[in-house]
Design an enzyme around this catalytic site. Structure first.
Site, PDB file in Angstrom:
ATOM      1  N   TYR A   1      -7.087   4.203   3.365  1.00  0.00           N
ATOM      2  CA  TYR A   1      -6.071   2.916   3.941  1.00  0.00           C
ATOM      3  C   TYR A   1      -6.224   1.310   4.215  1.00  0.00           C
ATOM      4  CZ  TYR A   1      -1.495   2.931   5.657  1.00  0.00           C
ATOM      5  OH  TYR A   1      -0.275   2.395   6.006  1.00  0.00           O
TER       6      TYR A   1
ATOM      7  N   ILE B   1       0.810  -1.398   0.116  1.00  0.00           N
ATOM      8  CA  ILE B   1       0.227  -0.436  -0.058  1.00  0.00           C
ATOM      9  C   ILE B   1       0.602   1.584  -0.049  1.00  0.00           C
ATOM     10  CG2 ILE B   1      -1.711   0.626   1.312  1.00  0.00           C
ATOM     11  CD1 ILE B   1      -2.523  -1.425   0.177  1.00  0.00           C
ATOM     12  N   GLU B   2       1.573   0.945   0.596  1.00  0.00           N
ATOM     13  CA  GLU B   2       2.397   2.176   1.489  1.00  0.00           C
ATOM     14  C   GLU B   2       3.674   3.011   0.000  1.00  0.00           C
ATOM     15  OE1 GLU B   2       2.981   4.559   2.980  1.00  0.00           O
ATOM     16  OE2 GLU B   2       1.404   3.991   4.872  1.00  0.00           O
ATOM     17  N   SER B   3       4.303   1.884  -0.824  1.00  0.00           N
ATOM     18  CA  SER B   3       5.190   1.912  -1.417  1.00  0.00           C
ATOM     19  C   SER B   3       5.183   0.676  -3.129  1.00  0.00           C
ATOM     20  CB  SER B   3       6.095   2.278  -1.098  1.00  0.00           C
ATOM     21  OG  SER B   3       7.447   0.410  -0.870  1.00  0.00           O
TER      22      SER B   3
END
Length: 566
Positions: free
Chosen positions: A268, A163-165
């Site tokens: 998120y 999800i982040e990167s």
């Protein structure tokens, strides 16, 4: 974990690295960057001229650092998480698909949200993206799962870098968040992720993972709920605490789904749960995950001597791009032993690295660090460094028209007088301080008018509003009070007085022009005769003297005649 390989490999390690085994320290929201990571090619260090002036002790001629045996440069390869636990490579468990291990650790409850379905559809419609993302994760996922399991955390958290990167350790967001776990600079420093001229531990695979899991554990202890902990990881704990208090005052529930939060944070957790559902049953979404084996992808090789990235990658039989995929924290083309306890290499490449190092005869490091003893221009620094100004600017990323301030650290070629490895103090505290290369400035104090702003005053004196705010220790959005005294620094060659004098000089020059001049005056005592007019003579000494003595005035006196500039 130490690896048990065939006797030939064990003999090679024993021959090259006997007695050098070292246990490494286990160290530790954005749009995914999908393009392959590339590494800028740095030109090789140039040949060095003779020393110059009193600053030349650090820069003379390049030398090979092979006076010491190369095997002293590293320790024995070890597993970065547990060097004391041997691994049986014939163990069938190691050959299992790691995804099965991840699924067994799922512990987060389902979230009844249409947003989860929305993100499931989004990923399902992009199989190529899912393949790239999951394929990239195969380098790092085993080590993340290991740490998550040891902490007793839900294995869904090992999927958070998706999800982040998108598992890109070199990803950088518009908010300056960096690495797989997307730490902003301040939060990274709070969790001991060093960020300096030579390295950025936010991109370090192991350090950033430990820091991220430390942070998530802290947030879970604070909120007692993994969904709220994840919201705080994305939005900040202070924001989540305030949202909870607002709901409490209003008598509303305080769970994740009930809080008022930004759109990104609202999506998120559903996005993470969508990835979890895809990992749990990829075929249900028409997707296929690449196999990820249940054993370490890389081992750690302790570093004891400075070594160029180019040299390390070559000895390991890797491209610099592939080398950076496992060692993305390096900011410069040299690895400093004092600041880098280990490098990560795939097992087979680690074996080749050890064998190649044994036979290596050249220099391990051709670059070193030099602290600038005084503020100087790049051309002067390049002369002391024995390299071209263009090469100095490129390797140190110095923009044009900037001075290098005293105490700055520059990367320069090694020399006969500076062949020692960079010290720990310099490696950990290296900074680059630049200042605009401007002519000498004069300090002025000016009073703000009734309607003045920082921008209007800055325009008036031809400086930037940001500079003006810094000089006066003001916020760039600060309002000015009438009569407020401001400090302004203006170049001496363009101060207000010289500018006014220049205007006056031009006015006089125009006044001295003959008939074609545009200055027209009515002769004193001359009767009107239609449109008859008299061109005033501007050659009189009195007129010239009057114009010069009243610099900046647009009107000069000449025996009662007004000479008006048009």
């Amino acid at each position: 974990m130490t690896f048990q390989r065939p006797a030939l490999l064990a003999a090679a390690f024993a021959l090259v690295l006997a007695g050098c085994s070292t246990t490494p320290a286990t160290t530790g929201s954005s749009t995914p960057a999908l393009a392959p990571v590339t590494t800028a090619q740095v030109p090789p260090p140039p040949a060095q001229p003779a020393a110059v002036n009193g600053l030349s002790q650090s820069i003379v001629t390049p030398v090979a650092d092979d006076a010491l045996p190369p095997e002293d440069a590293i320790g024995a390869p070890v597993d970065p998480l547990d060097s004391g636990k041997p691994v049986d490579l014939d163990n069938q468990t190691a050959k299992l698909d790691l995804w099965g291990r991840v699924r067994k650790g799922f512990a987060l409850g389902d979230l009844d949200s249409a947003l989860v379905r929305e993100h499931e559809r989004w990923y399902a419609a992009r199989p190529d993206y899912v393949q790239r993302m999951t394929g990239r994760s195969s380098r790092y996922l085993f080590h993340i799962v290991e740490q998550v399991e040891r902490r007793g955390m839900p294995s869904e958290l090992a999927l958070l870098p998706f999800i982040e990167s998108a598992f890109n350790p070199r990803a950088m967001s518009s908010a300056k968040a960096s690495g797989m776990w997307q730490f902003i600079p301040s939060t990274g420093r709070n969790f001991d992720l060093k960020q300096n001229l030579f390295r950025d531990d936010r991109r370090d695979v192991l350090a950033s993972t430990e820091a991220a899991l430390d942070y998530l554990e802290k947030l879970h202890a604070m909120f007692g709920d993994w969904y709220l902990a994840l919201a705080a990881y994305n939005w900040g704990e202070g924001n989540v605490q305030r949202a909870i208090k607002r709901n409490q005052r209003a008598g509303l529930p305080t769970d994740y789904a009930s809080l008022n939060m930004p759109l990104e944070t609202r999506h998120y957790v559903p996005k993470l749960l969508a990835v979890k559902n895809i990992v749990a049953d990829p075929k249900a979404f028409g997707l296929e995950l690449p196999q990820v084996e249940n054993h370490p992808y890389f081992v750690a090789v302790p570093i004891r001597r400075d070594i160029d990235v180019r040299v390390a990658a070559s000895l390991a039989g890797m491209t610099e791009t592939d080398f950076h995929e496992l060692n993305p924290s390096f900011n410069k083309p040299v690895i400093l032993a004092a600041a880098t306890p280990q490098i990560l290499l795939p097992y087979d490449n680690a074996e080749r690295f050890v064998r190649s190092l044994q036979a290596h005869n050249g220099a391990l490091a051709t670059w070193t660090a030099w602290q600038v003893p005084k503020t100087m221009r790049c051309a002067e620094a390049a002369q002391h460094a024995g390299m071209s100004e263009a090469a100095l600017r490129e390797i140190n990323r110095i923009p044009p028209k900037m001075l290098v301030k005293a105490g700055s650290t520059l990367l320069v070629p090694r020399t006969a007088l500076r062949q020692q490895d960079v010290t720990e103090k310099l490696a950990d505290n290296a900074t680059m301080l630049l200042t605009p290369d401007l002519p000498p400035a004069r300090r002025m104090s000016v009073h703000a008018g009734k309607r003045d702003t920082l921008a209007s005053v800055a325009r008036k004196y031809r400086v930037s509003a940001t500079q003006l705010a810094q000089w006066n220790k003001l916020s760039p959005t600060a309002r000015l009070a009438r009569g407020q005294v401001l400090t302004v620094y203006v170049p001496q060659r363009a101060t207000r007085s010289t500018a006014v004098a220049a205007k006056a000089s031009k006015a006089v020059a125009r006044a001295e022009k003959p008939a074609k001049a545009t200055r027209v005056a009515k002769a004193a005592g001359t009767p009107r005769a239609g449109k008859a007019r008299v061109v005033a003579s501007a050659k009189s000494a009195a007129a010239t003297k009057g114009a010069r003595s009243r610099a900046g005035s647009r009107v000069a006196s000449n025996n009662g005649t007004r000479i008006v500039s048009r």
